[in-house]
Scaffold this motif. Structure first.
Motif: not given
Lengths: 385, 221, 179
Positions: A375-377, A271-276, A211-219, A131-139
């Motif tokens: 998100s593939i890990d 991606c959001y589902d994978r994260l959750m 909101e930023i995370l949701i916009a970046r990951t959902q769909n 989760l930490g890495f994924l967020l850091s990938d997103m900026g």
């Protein structure tokens, strides 16, 4: 001598080196901070949109399988730590489980419980750092990663005080575990497990409604369940598509059937589902850990009948698999009755999960590729072997 | 799940002409496998995947195995005419089993949650005839794994959409996972004080033609 | 409201930031090398050889049986057996290693040599500050550097060493009874 590569029919070129219309070719990686190791993607872009993507790997290839065929069964155990260096405990377990199946070895009850405890702790730290890495990938640079690593550090401290090493644990042996718990270990582990939900609550507050995370990951990077099954996707990535397939339930290896836990499922496969999925799995892991620590029996830690030196399993072959934090981790072994395996094969989950990377990324922007990859890990130590 | 014999019988009925052999597996693991003939392998696997009772939709593991030429010597009693009279003489016969490469697939069912069914296909030999039908059109998960088998074992998969080297670099010659692979000792040479590497490197250096009197690599003793 | 999620997250970081001044759990980094954490008892790094009594040569427990050399997965141990025998610390005539080298640039700290050693002669050390200016010779540990007294072993692994000593004393006792 076998025929060389160039003598065979002409292999398709990696990617045409000329510009196709308006496509721009970019080589992402291998030294890119978000590629999780030395991983390269040859991407053809139309503006920002990915039109073609070919993963290139092998930079960390050391022919782990050949090394395994040239060392004894025991000698491969420390090498398995170096496959997926985030989860050395589960790698050990998968290998030990396969050899135990191959030679028909029983494992004492206490050792099985300890294996479950350690595997679930590994799952906690793997998912937390993912989760930490994924967020850091997103900026979201260091902050969430450091929060995750703070928790991971506590678990690694536990591993260190038990096995002597933080990451290269080399803890399991055929027929049990190497050493018993040091004094005070259980209390520390209990304290950690009790405190973990607080971290999860905090972490979820940090990310879930952002909101930023949701916009970046959902769909983004949606995966259909049909393709996921056909492409052999396993682990949280498969369950994010809504396929209920968890080897802890299906195979029931170890003592998992004794514990009550649920298998979280997603429904979009994005991606959001994978994260959750990871966040939810951590909650279930805490439940398993609490039960296992409660029930941990006293007794021997290793089957005394198993020889440490000159261990020679009977002739035969076996495929053993466990649910690693990244997916189905399998070992395929062929024994010819000698001290070395005739064939030693690792089925790495992140390698197979990468098969559909192109399908996930097509039509998305370059920035999304990093999120999808995150998100593939993957861990390159395991992909390249 | 039904037994392997039943699966074999049903598959042979469904795919006319298919020859399936059960390869026994001694040892406590007891995972016997089905050996498919190359002509009908794809059809049989398609049947295994789509059959409503089996639904083996998850190809978990695909891997190669290298079997070298084997010589098995056995003693045979032969009737021979020795010094005018017929006698039974013991002779050693050597049977040569030619080597082959194998691809092994482990199939599971995610729908019915059973498995594994192990299937294997064999190449004709280890050189030009190292060709097998690809299962990638049926299982996408075999895509990278078959590429890996091609890369490390040199099995050509017919019908694979993108058969390239995957772990080794494209210019690499030979297949490193084969049992008779000999690693070259002229790259990644690094003197570790007590190592076979050093010995091997020394041998290599002595056989190498001198480069017009250029520098000799001095190996540390 | 859009932006509420971001604000929520900010509140978490703020709490962590302020908390790091007061709650030790929120700030777990240590300022190495000024501050050091105590290593756990089981910590392992590279192997070393144990000798009893005060004399390195006489007291070395290793009898050059070469089991560890054979079992070592990355093959980093190199032993040359002596031609002659000499009495070990218990007075029994034994071979000894003329050369015992461990290449710690190759060693992967797997502890298999310790597990297979039937003589309790090789154990894991806790020294980790081993940076050298040269890659090959400087990281090759010779017998003289590897040999460390049993008291040192008691220092770094007190529980384990006590157990090993007990085992050895028991074996010696049993042997005495036999003869």
């Amino acid at each position: 001598m076998s025929a060389g590569f160039h003598e065979l029919e002409e292999a398709p070129p990696l990617m045409t080196s000329r510009l196709e219309g308006d496509l721009l070719e970019v080589s992402m990686g291998p030294q890119h901070p978000s590629t999780h190791g030395v991983f390269r993607m040859n991407v053809a872009l139309e503006g920002e949109i990915v039109r073609k993507l070919k993963p290139v790997f092998g930079y960390l290839h050391r022919n782990h399988e050949k090394i395994g065929e040239n060392t004894s069964y025991l000698g491969s155990m420390p090498y398995t730590d170096r496959l997926d260096y985030f989860c050395s405990m589960t790698n050990n377990w998968a290998y030990a489980l396969s050899v135990e199946k191959l030679a028909g070895i029983e494992v004492p009850e206490r050792a099985e419980y300890l294996r479950v405890i350690l595997a679930e702790l590994t799952r906690l730290q793997n998912h937390a750092s993912l989760l930490g890495f994924l967020l850091s990938d997103m900026g979201a640079w260091g902050t969430p990663l450091m929060y995750a690593f703070r928790e991971r550090e506590k678990i690694l401290d536990l591993f260190e005080s038990l096995s002597g090493s933080r990451m290269m644990c080399d803890y399991m042996r055929f027929g049990g575990c190497r050493c018993d718990l040091p004094p005070g270990w259980m209390e520390r582990a209990r304290k950690l497990v009790d405190g973990f939900p607080r971290f999860l609550d905090e972490f979820e507050k940090l990310i879930v409604s952002n909101e930023i995370l949701i916009a970046r990951t959902q769909n983004v990077g949606s995966l259909s369940s049909e393709l996921a099954i056909n492409a052999g996707i396993t682990g949280p990535m498969l369950r994010a598509c809504g396929v209920n397939y968890d080897l802890r339930k299906v195979d029931g290896y170890g003592f998992y059937p004794r514990f009550k836990f649920r298998v979280p499922l997603g429904d979009h496969g994005d991606c959001y589902d994978r994260l959750m999925m990871r966040a939810l799995e951590m909650r279930e892991s805490i439940g398993i850990l609490k039960q296992a620590m409660e029930q941990l029996p006293a007794g021997p830690i290793i089957n005394p009948k198993v020889k440490l030196r000159a261990f020679k399993p009977p002739v035969g072959e076996v495929y053993g698999r466990i649910e690693g934090p990244k997916g189905e981790l399998g070992f395929y072994l062929i024994s010819d009755g000698s001290a070395n395996p005739y064939r030693y094969r690792v089925r790495p989950p992140s390698f197979v999960n990468l098969t559909i990377l192109e399908d996930l990324c097509l039509g998305h922007t370059v920035a999304d590729v990093m999120v999808i990859l995150g998100s593939i890990d993957i861990v390159m130590g395991e992909v390249d072997r | 799940m039904e037994s392997l014999e039943e699966i074999k019988a049903r598959a042979e009925r469904a795919v006319p002409g298919a020859k399936i052999t059960i390869v026994p597996n001694p040892g406590p693991a007891n995972q016997p496998s089905l050996l498919l003939d190359n002509e009908h392998a794809t059809a049989v696997v398609q049947f295994l995947r789509d059959d409503s009772e089996l639904r083996l939709d998850h190809c978990s593991n695909a891997t190669g195995v290298d079997w070298l030429d084997r010589k098995v010597s056995k003693k045979v009693k032969v009737k021979k005419v020795v010094e005018g009279e017929e006698k039974e003489v013991e002779e050693t016969q050597e049977d040569l089993f030619p080597g082959y490469l194998e691809a092994v697939y482990h199939l599971y069912s995610m729908t019915h949650k059973h498995g594994p069914v192990v299937i294997r296909t064999r190449t004709k030999d280890r050189a030009e005839g190292a060709r097998l039908p690809s299962l990638t059109p049926i299982y996408r998960s075999a895509e990278f794994q078959e590429r890996e088998i091609f890369d490390l074992y040199g099995v050509r998969f017919d019908g694979h959409p993108d058969l390239r080297r995957i772990l080794m670099w494209d210019e690499f010659v030979d297949y490193p996972m084969r049992k008779d692979y000999r690693e070259p000792d002229d790259y990644e040479y690094e003197p570790t004080p007590h190592d076979e590497v050093l010995e091997k490197a020394k041998q290599h250096q002595s056989t190498r033609p001198e480069l017009d009197g250029a520098e000799k690599l001095t190996a540390r003793s | 409201m859009i932006g509420l999620g971001v604000l929520n997250g900010m509140a978490v970081t703020l709490r962590n930031f302020i908390g790091s001044y007061f709650i030790k759990e929120r700030l777990i980094t240590v300022q190495y090398p000024e501050e050091r954490e105590t290593l756990p008892e089981n910590y392992r790094n590279f192997p070393f050889l144990i000798f009893d009594t005060d004399d390195v040569e006489k007291g070395l427990r290793c009898v050059a049986c070469k089991i560890c050399e054979k079992e070592c997965p990355p093959q980093c141990i190199y032993i040359v057996k002596s031609e002659d025998k000499k009495p070990d610390y218990m007075g029994k005539s034994q071979f000894y290693p003329r050369v015992f080298d461990i290449d710690i640039s190759v060693c992967m700290s797997c502890q298999i040599c310790v597990e297979v050693c039937p003589f309790e002669a090789i154990k894991m050390d806790k020294v980790f500050e081993l940076s050298r200016r040269e890659r090959f010779d400087a990281l090759l540990m010779r017998k003289e550097e590897l040999a460390k007294p049993n008291t040192y072993y008691h220092n770094i692994h007190p529980l384990e060493a006590a157990e090993v000593d007990g085992k050895l004393a028991e074996a010696a006792e049993a042997k005495k009874k036999k003869t």
